[in-house]
Write an enzyme that holds these catalytic residues in place. Structure first.
Site, PDB file in Angstrom:
ATOM      1  N   HIS A  11      -3.809   4.256  -2.188  1.00  0.00           N
ATOM      2  CA  HIS A  11      -4.678   3.309  -1.437  1.00  0.00           C
ATOM      3  C   HIS A  11      -5.048   4.119  -0.124  1.00  0.00           C
ATOM      4  O   HIS A  11      -6.563   3.721   0.087  1.00  0.00           O
ATOM      5  CB  HIS A  11      -3.772   2.096  -1.420  1.00  0.00           C
ATOM      6  CG  HIS A  11      -3.387   1.289  -2.526  1.00  0.00           C
ATOM      7  ND1 HIS A  11      -2.111   1.152  -2.815  1.00  0.00           N
ATOM      8  CD2 HIS A  11      -3.842   0.185  -3.116  1.00  0.00           C
ATOM      9  CE1 HIS A  11      -1.450   0.621  -3.606  1.00  0.00           C
ATOM     10  NE2 HIS A  11      -2.687  -0.211  -3.915  1.00  0.00           N
TER      11      HIS A  11
ATOM     12  N   SER B  11       2.253   0.675  -6.687  1.00  0.00           N
ATOM     13  CA  SER B  11       3.009  -0.179  -6.572  1.00  0.00           C
ATOM     14  C   SER B  11       4.669  -0.410  -6.604  1.00  0.00           C
ATOM     15  O   SER B  11       5.271  -0.583  -6.638  1.00  0.00           O
ATOM     16  CB  SER B  11       2.302  -1.611  -5.957  1.00  0.00           C
ATOM     17  OG  SER B  11       1.442  -1.360  -4.699  1.00  0.00           O
TER      18      SER B  11
ATOM     19  N   GLN C 162      -5.816 -11.335 -13.107  1.00  0.00           N
ATOM     20  CA  GLN C 162      -5.169 -10.847 -13.767  1.00  0.00           C
ATOM     21  C   GLN C 162      -3.758 -10.442 -14.370  1.00  0.00           C
ATOM     22  O   GLN C 162      -3.813  -9.193 -15.331  1.00  0.00           O
ATOM     23  CB  GLN C 162      -5.731  -9.698 -13.350  1.00  0.00           C
ATOM     24  CG  GLN C 162      -4.853  -8.772 -12.278  1.00  0.00           C
ATOM     25  CD  GLN C 162      -5.723  -8.109 -11.083  1.00  0.00           C
ATOM     26  OE1 GLN C 162      -6.806  -8.017 -10.499  1.00  0.00           O
ATOM     27  NE2 GLN C 162      -5.676  -6.464 -11.175  1.00  0.00           N
TER      28      GLN C 162
ATOM     29  N   LEU D 192       0.698  -1.276   0.137  1.00  0.00           N
ATOM     30  CA  LEU D 192      -0.181  -0.156   0.186  1.00  0.00           C
ATOM     31  C   LEU D 192       0.571   1.699   0.438  1.00  0.00           C
ATOM     32  O   LEU D 192       1.918   1.338   0.151  1.00  0.00           O
ATOM     33  CB  LEU D 192      -1.004   0.225   1.144  1.00  0.00           C
ATOM     34  CG  LEU D 192      -2.053  -1.526   1.990  1.00  0.00           C
ATOM     35  CD1 LEU D 192      -2.978  -1.575   3.266  1.00  0.00           C
ATOM     36  CD2 LEU D 192      -3.052  -1.475  -0.246  1.00  0.00           C
TER      37      LEU D 192
ATOM     38  N   GLN E 204      -8.496   6.173 -10.236  1.00  0.00           N
ATOM     39  CA  GLN E 204      -9.282   6.728 -11.555  1.00  0.00           C
ATOM     40  C   GLN E 204      -7.266   6.983 -11.589  1.00  0.00           C
ATOM     41  O   GLN E 204      -7.470   6.788 -13.241  1.00  0.00           O
ATOM     42  CB  GLN E 204      -8.848   8.871 -11.594  1.00  0.00           C
ATOM     43  CG  GLN E 204      -8.777   9.086 -12.542  1.00  0.00           C
ATOM     44  CD  GLN E 204     -10.088   8.822 -13.628  1.00  0.00           C
ATOM     45  OE1 GLN E 204     -11.293   8.693 -13.762  1.00  0.00           O
ATOM     46  NE2 GLN E 204      -9.901   9.075 -14.576  1.00  0.00           N
TER      47      GLN E 204
HETATM   48  P1  AMP Z   1      -3.668  -1.668  -6.965  1.00  0.00           P
HETATM   49  O1  AMP Z   1      -3.395  -2.617  -5.526  1.00  0.00           O
HETATM   50  O2  AMP Z   1      -2.657  -0.949  -7.488  1.00  0.00           O
HETATM   51  O3  AMP Z   1      -4.509  -2.490  -7.250  1.00  0.00           O
HETATM   52  O4  AMP Z   1      -4.785  -0.693  -6.429  1.00  0.00           O
HETATM   53  C1  AMP Z   1      -5.864  -0.841  -5.735  1.00  0.00           C
HETATM   54  C2  AMP Z   1      -6.746   0.522  -5.936  1.00  0.00           C
HETATM   55  O5  AMP Z   1      -6.078   1.809  -5.632  1.00  0.00           O
HETATM   56  C3  AMP Z   1      -7.268   0.420  -6.969  1.00  0.00           C
HETATM   57  O6  AMP Z   1      -9.060   0.980  -7.425  1.00  0.00           O
HETATM   58  C4  AMP Z   1      -6.648   1.626  -7.650  1.00  0.00           C
HETATM   59  O7  AMP Z   1      -7.001   2.538  -8.508  1.00  0.00           O
HETATM   60  C5  AMP Z   1      -6.063   2.416  -6.947  1.00  0.00           C
HETATM   61  N1  AMP Z   1      -4.409   3.625  -6.939  1.00  0.00           N
HETATM   62  C6  AMP Z   1      -3.404   3.194  -6.878  1.00  0.00           C
HETATM   63  N2  AMP Z   1      -2.845   3.678  -7.432  1.00  0.00           N
HETATM   64  C7  AMP Z   1      -3.220   4.824  -6.569  1.00  0.00           C
HETATM   65  C8  AMP Z   1      -3.285   6.976  -7.538  1.00  0.00           C
HETATM   66  N3  AMP Z   1      -1.765   6.746  -7.279  1.00  0.00           N
HETATM   67  N4  AMP Z   1      -4.113   7.475  -6.480  1.00  0.00           N
HETATM   68  C9  AMP Z   1      -5.298   6.570  -6.325  1.00  0.00           C
HETATM   69  N5  AMP Z   1      -5.527   5.624  -6.103  1.00  0.00           N
HETATM   70  C10 AMP Z   1      -4.982   4.526  -6.850  1.00  0.00           C
END
Ligand code: AMP
Length: 277
Positions: A34, A183, A58, A30, A145
């Site tokens: 997140h 990440s 995925q 995270l 987004q």
């Molecule tokens: P992930 O762990 O990469 O699958 O991301 C989990 C959620 O966090 C997804 O809805 C992403 O779009 C969101 N997310 C990831 N990076 C960002 C960011 N820099 N700003 C806002 N939301 C994010």
């Protein structure tokens, strides 16, 4: 904060949550992006559930599933102070037991952009998110987004399959210099970190042209491509100027428009976007 991994534990824990329940699905490792989703969920819902699951379906066969960063202990330390009620950290066997063969697919919206580069990606995303929705039964679900096409696809799936919940899409959180938090930024070493700024710079160039009146989509795409081409460590995968809702490439920019791109910086694949109009 309850921390569970099996479905039975999740169901029992879910019964203890009252009021509006918000779900924040993540793959862990995270960062502030997140955490911004979790804070928003906390502000809007009585109870908040965070799922942490690196979803194997995925990832394509040549993608970074094995080396995707994982650190549950670190994640829990970041989440705890935010007042999260329940963390669900299932194993792949819980989500996809032996004999698993059911998939959720959104059609047209998944064909372009990320879907064109990562053919089975969205089938994995929509399937796992549908399973998370069914298991957690949230009233609201929070997405970033940052993954613009994913947000559009999830909104479509939620509507098409009558999930009784609201999808909330939150703004992109960036580092001070403009790099969108991810990440995968952990992979960026040395000069790659600086080169990764090229995505923000390319999007900013398109924004500047848009703000001075440019509406020809091909010209706007070309401006982004030129910025990327000038960075020797960057290899463009796609650059797009598309309708925000349909994600179809535009000839002329009129309404709400998604400017997006995927770029390889060395071996690290990064995506970013701006919404204009
Ligand atoms: P992930 O762990 O990469 O699958 O991301 C989990 C959620 O966090 C997804 O809805 C992403 O779009 C969101 N997310 C990831 N990076 C960002 C960011 N820099 N700003 C806002 N939301 C994010």
């Amino acid at each position: 904060m309850m921390i569970v991994s099996s479905l039975d534990e999740l169901r029992s824990a879910r019964l203890l949550l009252d009021g509006t329940v918000g779900l924040v699905p993540t793959m862990g490792y995270l960062h502030e992006g997140h955490l911004s989703l979790i804070r928003r969920a906390k502000a809007e819902c009585k109870s908040v559930v965070v799922s942490i699951f690196v979803n194997p379906t995925q990832f394509g066969p040549n993608e970074d599933l094995a080396k995707y960063p994982r650190d549950l202990e670190r994640d829990l330390k970041l989440i705890e102070p935010l007042g999260v009620d329940l963390v669900w950290n299932p194993t792949a066997e819980v989500m996809y037991p032996n004999g698993y063969q059911t998939w959720v697919e959104v059609e047209a919206l998944t064909k372009g952009l990320e879907g064109a580069m990562r053919p089975s990606h969205f089938r994995g995303v929509t399937t796992v998110v549908a399973k998370l929705f069914n298991a957690v039964q949230p009233h609201k679900a929070y997405f970033g987004q940052k993954d613009a096409q994913q947000a559009a696809v999830i909104r479509r799936m939620t509507q098409d399959l009558n999930f009784p919940l609201e999808v909330v899409v939150c703004p992109i959180v960036r580092e001070a210099d403009g790099l969108a938090m991810s990440s995968r930024n952990k992979y960026l070493e040395g000069d790659d970190r600086k080169a990764a700024l090229v995505l923000f710079q390319a999007l900013s160039a398109a924004k500047e042209a848009y703000e001075t009146g440019e509406r020809d989509a091909e010209t706007l795409r070309r401006k982004m491509k030129e910025v990327i081409a000038a960075e020797p460590r960057a290899q463009m995968q796609y650059v797009s100027c598309a309708d925000y809702d349909s994600l179809e490439e535009l000839e002329t920019v009129t309404g709400k428009t998604l400017f997006s791109m995927a770029v390889l910086i060395g071996k690290t694949r990064l995506i970013d976007n701006f919404v204009l109009g």
